[in-house]
Enzyme design. Sequence first.
Site, short mmCIF file in Angstrom:
data_model
loop_
_atom_site.label_atom_id
_atom_site.label_comp_id
_atom_site.label_asym_id
_atom_site.label_seq_id
_atom_site.Cartn_x
_atom_site.Cartn_y
_atom_site.Cartn_z
N LYS A 1 -7.17 -0.56 -10.41
CA LYS A 1 -7.84 -1.22 -9.28
C LYS A 1 -9.07 -0.43 -8.86
O LYS A 1 -8.95 0.73 -8.45
CB LYS A 1 -6.87 -1.36 -8.10
CG LYS A 1 -7.48 -2.01 -6.86
CD LYS A 1 -6.42 -2.17 -5.76
CE LYS A 1 -7.01 -2.86 -4.55
NZ LYS A 1 -7.87 -1.99 -3.75
N HIS B 1 -12.98 -1.85 -3.05
CA HIS B 1 -12.18 -1.30 -1.95
C HIS B 1 -12.56 -1.95 -0.61
O HIS B 1 -12.66 -1.28 0.42
CB HIS B 1 -12.37 0.22 -1.87
CG HIS B 1 -11.16 0.96 -1.38
ND1 HIS B 1 -10.42 1.80 -2.17
CD2 HIS B 1 -10.56 0.98 -0.16
CE1 HIS B 1 -9.42 2.32 -1.44
NE2 HIS B 1 -9.50 1.84 -0.22
N THR C 1 -5.14 2.84 -7.67
CA THR C 1 -6.47 2.85 -7.07
C THR C 1 -7.28 3.99 -7.66
O THR C 1 -6.86 5.15 -7.62
CB THR C 1 -6.37 2.98 -5.54
OG1 THR C 1 -5.75 1.80 -5.03
CG2 THR C 1 -7.74 3.13 -4.90
N SER D 1 0.82 -1.20 0.00
CA SER D 1 0.00 0.00 0.00
C SER D 1 0.86 1.26 0.00
O SER D 1 1.92 1.30 0.64
CB SER D 1 -0.89 0.01 1.25
OG SER D 1 -1.52 1.26 1.41
N TYR E 1 -1.87 5.79 -4.67
CA TYR E 1 -2.85 6.87 -4.62
C TYR E 1 -2.20 8.07 -5.29
O TYR E 1 -1.03 8.37 -5.03
CB TYR E 1 -3.21 7.24 -3.18
CG TYR E 1 -4.10 6.25 -2.49
CD1 TYR E 1 -5.44 6.09 -2.87
CD2 TYR E 1 -3.63 5.46 -1.43
CE1 TYR E 1 -6.27 5.18 -2.23
CE2 TYR E 1 -4.45 4.55 -0.79
CZ TYR E 1 -5.76 4.42 -1.19
OH TYR E 1 -6.59 3.52 -0.56
#
Length: 368
Positions: free
Chosen positions: A230, A254, A155, A106, A129
């Site tokens: 994603k 998510h 994402t 992440s 992100y």
Amino acid sequence: MEITNVMEYEKIAKEKLPKMVYDYYASGAEDQWTLQENRNAFSRILFRPRILIDVSKIDVSTRVLGFNISMPIMIAPTAMQKMAHPDGELATARATSAAGTIMTLSSWATCSVEEVASTGPGFRFFQLYVYKDRNVVIQLVKRAEKAGFKAIALTVDTPRLGRRESDIKNRFALPRGLTLKNFEGLDLGKIDKTNDSGLASYVAGQVDQSLSWKDIKWLQSITSLPILVKGVITAEDARIAVEYGAAGIIVSNHGARQLDYVPATIVALEEVVKAVEGRIPVFLDGGVRRGTDVFKALALGASGVFVGRPSLFSLAADGEAGVRKMLQMLRDEFELTMALSGCRSLREISRNHIKTDWDIPHYLPAKL
């Protein structure tokens, strides 16, 4: 207590973790309907096993983006793993590497890309992100590349953070002593206590709400790594992702933490698979707790699955050993499901091996 299935780790994690941490990991958005549905939808898919097939040798290995891995079960990106265990993402990286599969780190990890790379060899993806400050994004992507990460999982379902009421009630903040390690030197590593969810405030301040399809082209201009999109759950967006050169799609809601009342990912999967027409691989993220779930996803056209919460809960329960055991249990159950369905390799798993309650049985003749 002997652990015999992946779900049992959650109970142990709930007992061990502070309420704020457990709630952050476990909860979904608003009414949490999609959170329940991500699991429940799997129970509406039944098997059509084939018998009297020699299943003395079964091969569960596969290739993902050209990389040979031991099984179609990979680790999804989950944030702030040091809240679960002092070794955090380092333990997950070692366990995933030992299992011969892929870990996705992440952006909001409590260990940096460099620290994770230092655990040794392994196939790793980096979840991204996109921040308002694009220089931050460029730095992050370059660091992931340099650290040997093999792909970017972008994402795309989080222009704003979903309303997670547990985090609001708990005034969620990153515990003292922990930082978002990838952002430490950029003055963006802290999630402070606010009169709301600290993470929601952080996202509102930092994440780029103007992110759009053209930014996939921008990302391709700054990295040669393949880009997985994603957060796709519709055929329309799947087709656009292909047009924009995505290397793959991760069907994800998510973990049911963004928009409530979207379909379970296992329900959305086939629509996306049909839309891409085999041009790029499609993966499933969300709700996988059993080897039978993995088989069902592959029968519906997924090239593999990602597991999120099981890695957090097994990490909380028993560190690296917990994550190793969790992955081994899923692998063993998946292999058993293949054997009992009459499949010797992933290529042999087909739509004919399952039936769902949301479609007309396609294996029957058109005219009855």
